[in-house]
Design an enzyme around this catalytic site. Structure first.
Site, PDB file in Angstrom:
ATOM      1  N   ILE A   1       0.827  -1.206   0.000  1.00  0.00           N
ATOM      2  CA  ILE A   1       0.000   0.000   0.000  1.00  0.00           C
ATOM      3  C   ILE A   1       0.867   1.263   0.000  1.00  0.00           C
ATOM      4  O   ILE A   1       0.472   2.296  -0.519  1.00  0.00           O
ATOM      5  CB  ILE A   1      -0.923   0.017   1.247  1.00  0.00           C
ATOM      6  CG1 ILE A   1      -1.726  -1.286   1.355  1.00  0.00           C
ATOM      7  CG2 ILE A   1      -1.828   1.238   1.256  1.00  0.00           C
ATOM      8  CD1 ILE A   1      -2.581  -1.617   0.162  1.00  0.00           C
TER       9      ILE A   1
ATOM     10  N   GLU B   1      -4.339   5.848 -16.645  1.00  0.00           N
ATOM     11  CA  GLU B   1      -4.034   7.274 -16.663  1.00  0.00           C
ATOM     12  C   GLU B   1      -2.826   7.518 -17.558  1.00  0.00           C
ATOM     13  O   GLU B   1      -2.233   6.574 -18.088  1.00  0.00           O
ATOM     14  CB  GLU B   1      -3.814   7.804 -15.238  1.00  0.00           C
ATOM     15  CG  GLU B   1      -2.774   7.063 -14.442  1.00  0.00           C
ATOM     16  CD  GLU B   1      -2.859   7.350 -12.935  1.00  0.00           C
ATOM     17  OE1 GLU B   1      -3.949   7.480 -12.378  1.00  0.00           O
ATOM     18  OE2 GLU B   1      -1.784   7.432 -12.317  1.00  0.00           O
TER      19      GLU B   1
ATOM     20  N   HIS C   1       0.565  11.062  -8.944  1.00  0.00           N
ATOM     21  CA  HIS C   1       1.201   9.749  -8.963  1.00  0.00           C
ATOM     22  C   HIS C   1       2.575   9.865  -9.609  1.00  0.00           C
ATOM     23  O   HIS C   1       2.734  10.564 -10.605  1.00  0.00           O
ATOM     24  CB  HIS C   1       0.367   8.752  -9.767  1.00  0.00           C
ATOM     25  CG  HIS C   1      -0.899   8.357  -9.080  1.00  0.00           C
ATOM     26  ND1 HIS C   1      -1.991   7.879  -9.766  1.00  0.00           N
ATOM     27  CD2 HIS C   1      -1.255   8.364  -7.781  1.00  0.00           C
ATOM     28  CE1 HIS C   1      -2.959   7.606  -8.908  1.00  0.00           C
ATOM     29  NE2 HIS C   1      -2.534   7.904  -7.699  1.00  0.00           N
TER      30      HIS C   1
END
Lengths: 392, 301
Positions: B100, B220, B258
C-alpha cells in the site's frame, strides 16, 4: 526537482565527471573575481535560471543573450551587471521570464566534436538506460525522429551495474579511440552519480571532445526522483523555491499536491486519479481547469483551509469545484472543513461541492445548515456542469 | 470464484502497529477478512486486539507465515523501509504481497523487481488501494479486503475492476453498485512507474475467472501499460471491457500526483491511450461519470 547549472557542476565535481572550470557569482564583483581566478583569456558568462534557450533569450531591459563570451575579468563584470537582477525571457520561461540571481563564469574550451549522453530510468524495462549519439549539441528528439539509427541505447542490469564491456561498446559506437579511457571514466562516474543521487534522468548535451583531446561535460540537465529526496538532504538543499510557482511551494508545505494551470475553474479533490479525472470532466463540459489539487486520503481541516487559500491566491480563478469521494474518511468531517474554510477565507466565488461516500447524508446536511452560499451536486457530471455554468 | 483472494484467504499485515496499518487492519477484520498475523520488528509476542480477536504479532514475516499459515501479506511500512518489507515477504514464500505504501523511491522498486525475478510471489502495488473480493453479507461484508478501500461501497457480482488510482476505483465501483451490478474482484495496481502487477496481468486473470463476466479497466497518462493490455485484449479477451483514461488535461512533463502519471512521449497521452483502447474494441468512457454505464451498454445490460 530541478537544479541550476552551477549546482550540476558541484555534483559533477563530487563524482569526478570532468567539466570546464568555473564558479557561480551573485554580484558583478564576484563575477570579476571568478574570472581573475580562472586566469584564462576566453571566458563565458551564463545566466542561471531553470529554463533552456538562455543563449537566444532576451532580458526585459533589452539586453540580448543569457550566455555571453567575454575576454577579460572587467568584461565579465560588466556583462554580469547586465544580467543580475534582470528578468530573462526565453522560449521556455513564458512571457513572464525569470529573475536572474546568479551567473556562472567558466573557461571556454575549443570544441573538436560534440556527443549526446544521457542516463534515464526506463519504466518499461525497469532498468537504467544509457542513451548516446554522435549528434551532440542538437535537439535529440529531432535526431531520434529523423535519424533513429544514430541513437544508441545500452540497458544496465541494476543489480550488476555498468559493465566494462558496455563501456567499450559505447566507445566504439561513438568513435572514441585515443580518448576512450577518458570517456570510460566519465561514463562510470556519471552512472555512479545517477544511482547514488536517485536521479530519474541526467542528460549531458553536449559532452565535448576538445582540440587538445580532453573530454568535458558542457551542459547538464538533472531530474531527481521526488520520492527519494528524504535521503538526500544535500540535494534537497539545492532546491530553489524562487524558481518554482509560489503556490506549489506553499502546497508542499501543507502536504498538498498542487499544480497550477491556465484555466479559471479551481478544483479540490481527494486522490490523484480522481483529481485528474475531475479536471478532464470540467474540460469535457466546456470549462477550463485552473489547477490540479490532490488533498490526499486523510485531509485535515487545516489542509482544506490551506487548499482554499492557495486556490484563491490565483487571480484567474472564477469558481471552485470540490469533489470528494470519502471512502474511509467521514464526509461530515470534510463538509465541516469546507464550511470552516469558506468562513475563514471569506469566499465570494461560486462554489460547487460534490460529496460521495461514507456518512454522506450527514455531510450534505452540514453543508445545507451552514448557510454558506454553495451549490451541491450529486454526480461528477452534475458538479462539472454546474460549475461551468456558474463561471460563465 | 474471484481472482487473487477470496473469503478464506489468510492475510498477514506488515506494519500492523503503525497508526495507518492498525486502522486498516481493524477495518479489514470488521469486513470479515481473515487477518491471521501481524509483523512489527521488536514487537513479536504481543497481540493486536480488535473486536474480540487477538491477532498475534511476530518479529519476522517467516515466523508469521510458519505459525499462522498466511499466504498473503499486506504492507503498511513507511517508504524508506518498504522495499525491504517486500523482499522479506518474497523470501518468506508468500503467494501474494500487496504493498500500500506511497512514496517508495523508484531506485528501490527497480532493485526489488530485479531481485524478484524467478520468484513465485506476485506483487501488487506499491502506492495502491489494494484488493477487494466483496463478500455476500450486508454491504458486501464477509469478503476479503486487503488495503485501504472502503468495503461498504462494494457488492458481490460479476464485474472485474482494475485501476491505477484509488479514489477513481471507488468511483467506478460505487457507480456499478448503485446500478445494481456487483464485482468479482477489484484490483488497484498502483500509480508508481515501477510496480508489481500490470493491467495486462489482471486482464488475463479476469479472462480466466468464470465468475467475471465483464471488466472495467481504469488507467491514466504515463507509460504504455494500458496500450499493452488493450492489444492483448483485442486478441485474447472473451469478455466485454470498458475503459477510462485520466489525465486528458494534464500538461506534458508535469508529474500529476502519482509518480507514474507523467506524459513523456506521444504514445502515453490520454488521447493516444483512448484511441488505442477504442481500436482494440474497448468501450471508452468519455467522462469518469459514465464508467459503469459505458460498460453496461457494451455488455448489453
Amino acid at each position: 526537482m530541478n537544479i541550476h547549472e552551477y549546482q550540476a557542476k558541484e555534483l559533477f565535481d563530487r563524482f569526478g565527471v570532468p567539466s570546464p572550470k568555473g564558479k557561480a557569482a551573485a554580484t558583478p564583483k564576484e563575477a570579476y573575481d571568478a574570472a581573475k581566478w580562472l586566469d584564462v583569456k576566453n571566458l563565458v558568462v551564463k545566466a542561471q535560471v531553470h529554463a533552456g534557450g538562455r543563449g537566444k533569450g532576451v532580458f526585459k531591459s533589452g539586453f540580448k543573450g543569457g550566455v555571453q563570451l567575454v575576454e577579460s575579468p572587467e568584461a565579465a563584470r560588466d556583462v554580469a551587471a547586465k544580467m543580475l537582477g534582470e528578468v530573462l525571457v526565453t522560449k521556455q520561461t513564458g512571457a513572464a521570464g525569470r529573475l536572474v540571481r546568479k551567473v556562472m563564469v567558466t573557461e571556454t574550451v575549443s570544441i573538436e566534436r560534440e556527443i549526446y549522453l544521457a542516463i534515464l530510468m526506463d519504466r518499461e524495462s525497469r532498468r537504467p538506460v544509457i542513451i548516446a549519439s554522435t549528434e551532440g549539441g542538437m535537439d535529440i528528439e529531432e535526431v531520434a525522429d529523423k535519424t533513429p539509427e544514430k541513437i544508441i541505447r545500452e540497458s544496465v542490469n541494476p543489480l550488476a551495474g555498468l559493465q566494462a564491456y558496455q563501456v567499450r561498446k559505447l566507445c566504439e559506437a561513438l568513435g572514441f579511440n585515443t580518448t576512450a579511457r577518458q570517456f570510460g571514466r566519465l561514463l562510470h562516474s556519471l552512472y555512479k552519480l545517477f544511482i547514488e543521487c536517485d536521479c530519474s534522468m541526467v542528460e549531458i548535451n553536449p559532452v565535448v571532445v576538445t582540440t587538445d583531446d580532453h573530454i568535458y561535460a558542457l551542459d547538464a540537465k538533472f531530474n531527481f526522483d521526488d520520492n527519494s529526496l528524504f535521503r538526500h538532504p544535500e540535494i534537497l538543499a539545492m532546491r530553489d523555491p524562487e524558481e518554482e510557482d509560489p503556490r506549489e511551494v506553499m502546497a508542499s508545505e501543507f502536504g498538498l499536491n498542487y499544480i497550477g494551470l491556465d484555466g479559471n475553474i479551481a478544483c479540490l479533490v481527494n486522490g490523484a486519479g480522481l483529481a485528474m479525472a475531475t479536471m478532464d470532466i470540467i474540460k469535457y463540459y466546456g470549462g477550463d481547469p485552473a489547477n490540479f489539487l490532490d488533498v490526499g486520503g486523510g485531509a485535515t481541516k487545516e489542509q482544506v483551509v490551506a487548499a482554499f487559500k492557495i486556490i484563491l491566491g490565483d487571480p484567474k480563478v472564477k469558481g471552485i469545484l470540490v469533489n470528494i469521494f470519502g471512502g474511509i474518511m467521514d464526509c461530515d468531517v470534510i463538509a465541516s472543513g469546507i464550511v470552516e474554510a469558506t468562513r475563514e477565507v471569506g469566499l465570494s466565488l461560486p462554489l460547487v461541492v460534490r460529496l460521495e461516500g461514507n456518512n454522506v447524508e450527514a455531510g450534505r446536511q452540514t453543508l445545507a445548515n451552514s448557510k454558506v452560499a454553495l451549490i451541491t451536486a450529486t454526480t461528477m457530471a452534475d458538479a462539472a456542469q454546474k460549475i461551468v455554468a456558474a463561471v460563465q | 470464484m474471484s481472482i487473487l483472494v477470496d473469503e478464506s484467504t489468510k492475510v498477514l499485515v506488515q506494519g500492523i502497529t503503525g497508526s495507518f496499518g492498525a486502522r486498516h487492519a481493524q477495518l479489514s477484520i470488521d469486513y470479515g477478512t481473515q487477518i491471521v498475523a501481524g509483523v512489527t520488528p521488536a514487537k513479536g509476542g504481543q497481540t493486536f486486539d480488535h473486536a474480540g480477536k487477538k491477532v498475534p504479532i511476530y518479529d519476522t514475516v517467516s515466523a508469521a507465515v510458519r505459525e499462522s499459515g498466511a499466504t498473503v501479506s499486506v504492507i503498511f511500512v513507511p517508504p524508506a523501509y518498504a522495499g525491504d518489507a517486500i523482499l522479506e515477504a518474497v523470501d518468506a514464500g508468500l503467494d501474494l504481497v500487496v504493498c500500500i505504501t506511497e512514496g517508495i523511491p523508484v531506485m528501490d522498486m527497480m532493485r526489488v523487481r530485479a531481485m524478484m525475478e524467478g520468484s513465485k510471489t506476485r506483487l501488487v502495488g506499491p502506492n495502491c488501494p489494494g484488493i477487494v473480493t466483496p463478500g455476500r453479507g450486508e454491504k458486501s461484508f464477509g469478503g476479503c479486503r486487503i488495503g485501504i478501500s472502503p468495503g461498504y461501497i462494494h457488492k458481490r457480482g460479476n464485474v472485474g475492476v482494475v485501476s491505477r488510482s484509488g479514489t477513481l476505483t471507488y468511483e467506478a465501483v460505487w457507480q456499478l453498485t448503485q446500478a445494481g451490478y456487483g464485482q468479482s474482484t477489484c484490483v488497484g495496481i498502483g500509480g508508481d512507474p515501477i510496480n508489481g502487477t500490470s493491467h495486462i496481468d489482471v486482464l488475463k486473470m479476469f479472462n480466466d475467472d468464470p465468475e467475471t463476466e465483464a471488466i472495467i479497466m481504469i488507467g491514466e497518462i504515463g507509460g504504455n501499460a494500458e496500450a499493452e493490455a488493450a492489444r492483448w485484449a483485442k486478441e485474447f479477451c472473451k469478455k466485454p471491457i470498458a475503459g477510462f483514461i485520466a489525465g486528458a488535461t494534464a500538461p506534458a512533463g508535469r508529474r500529476m500526483g502519482h509518480a507514474g502519471a507523467i506524459v513523456g512521449g506521444e504514445e502515453d497521452t490520454a488521447e493516444a491511450k483512448k484511441r488505442i483502447l477504442a481500436e482494440c474494441g474497448i468501450a471508452v468512457a468519455e467522462t469518469p461519470s459514465v464508467m459503469a454505464s459505458t460498460l453496461l451498454q457494451r455488455w448489453g445490460k
